[in-house]
Design a protein around this motif. Sequence first.
Motif, PDB file in Angstrom:
ATOM      1  N   GLN A  58     -25.086  12.693 -20.523  1.00 20.60           N
ATOM      2  CA  GLN A  58     -25.981  13.644 -19.869  1.00 20.60           C
ATOM      3  C   GLN A  58     -25.604  13.853 -18.405  1.00 20.60           C
ATOM      4  O   GLN A  58     -25.693  14.968 -17.886  1.00 20.60           O
ATOM      5  N   ARG A  59     -25.172  12.801 -17.740  1.00 19.69           N
ATOM      6  CA  ARG A  59     -24.720  12.955 -16.347  1.00 19.69           C
ATOM      7  C   ARG A  59     -23.471  13.832 -16.279  1.00 19.69           C
ATOM      8  O   ARG A  59     -23.341  14.711 -15.409  1.00 19.69           O
ATOM      9  N   HIS A 108     -24.399  17.495 -16.796  1.00 21.81           N
ATOM     10  CA  HIS A 108     -24.971  18.126 -15.604  1.00 21.81           C
ATOM     11  C   HIS A 108     -23.872  18.505 -14.616  1.00 21.81           C
ATOM     12  O   HIS A 108     -23.856  19.624 -14.081  1.00 21.81           O
ATOM     13  N   GLU A 109     -22.923  17.585 -14.398  1.00 23.23           N
ATOM     14  CA  GLU A 109     -21.856  17.864 -13.439  1.00 23.23           C
ATOM     15  C   GLU A 109     -20.937  18.979 -13.926  1.00 23.23           C
ATOM     16  O   GLU A 109     -20.596  19.896 -13.166  1.00 23.23           O
ATOM     17  N   SER A 134     -21.478  21.369 -16.325  1.00 24.58           N
ATOM     18  CA  SER A 134     -22.124  22.680 -16.460  1.00 24.58           C
ATOM     19  C   SER A 134     -22.422  23.291 -15.103  1.00 24.58           C
ATOM     20  O   SER A 134     -22.387  24.516 -14.933  1.00 24.58           O
ATOM     21  N   SER A 135     -22.694  22.455 -14.100  1.00 27.34           N
ATOM     22  CA  SER A 135     -22.901  22.969 -12.744  1.00 27.34           C
ATOM     23  C   SER A 135     -21.609  23.555 -12.183  1.00 27.34           C
ATOM     24  O   SER A 135     -21.621  24.554 -11.456  1.00 27.34           O
ATOM     25  N   GLN A 157     -22.578  27.233 -18.228  1.00 31.34           N
ATOM     26  CA  GLN A 157     -22.930  26.869 -19.607  1.00 31.34           C
ATOM     27  C   GLN A 157     -23.114  28.153 -20.399  1.00 31.34           C
ATOM     28  O   GLN A 157     -24.062  28.897 -20.195  1.00 31.34           O
TER      29      GLN A 157
END
Length: 253
Positions: free
Chosen positions: A14-15, A18-19, A21-22, A26
């Motif tokens: 999950q971390r 987040h990194e 897709s930022s 996405q």
Amino acid sequence: MKIAFRASPKPGAQRALHELSSRYGQAAVAEADFIVTLGGDGTALEALHEALAMPAKPVFAMRTDSSTGILCNSLRTHGLIERLQAASRVQLPVLQAEIEQAGGRSRVLFAINEIVLERQVFQQARLKVAVHGKGVPTSIKGDGLVLTTPIGSTGYNRAHDGPLLPLGSSLLALTGIGIRRPSVWSPIPLSDRDILDVEVIDAAHRPVQIRTVFETIPNICRARLFRSPDRTVTLLLGREAQSRLCTPFGRQC
């Protein structure tokens, strides 16, 4: 370039989601050029199954620290575009099963690694097995059967003493699970052009289910299993992942 990310629920994945897709955005799977997974082989297989309806959609899997698997590349959050462009494309065959359930309902399912037929109750299954157009049917009694592709032959198939199929070969393997009769039963190598017909004997009292990693269909009467003639999935592998994938098969890449 549009990327659809898929991640396991584990914190590390999950971390990374987040990194990444930022940094890269996405996209929806239907609009993406690539599917990138974060996790292990399970997450990669989920994405490959999702891509079955979109055969031109390649999957690039990355393995997080808490996961294992031979289908995955190492996890790096930088240089992803370059890695996608440089990766080798590996076409994986897809198994197809056309199933008739008790009551006459017909179903179709697909699998990338294996299809398993297995007893549903304490009583062992009785099955009539034939390779379509070749020889006479064989009647067996036991816990079930596994039909596997080369990429799947290192897993559940091997746990039941099935053969390790050469990676990239045009072979399938039919392996028995707890076969009692005939006592001389041994795993059967098949061409990936063979069609396997299985009929459940005494299905009302000795019910059999058919399952893949993601789906189980109970109370089957008969099934026809074969390599799908018009479906494949594409796995993207960097050099390190290619080497890791070949290791269980005793091959150098």
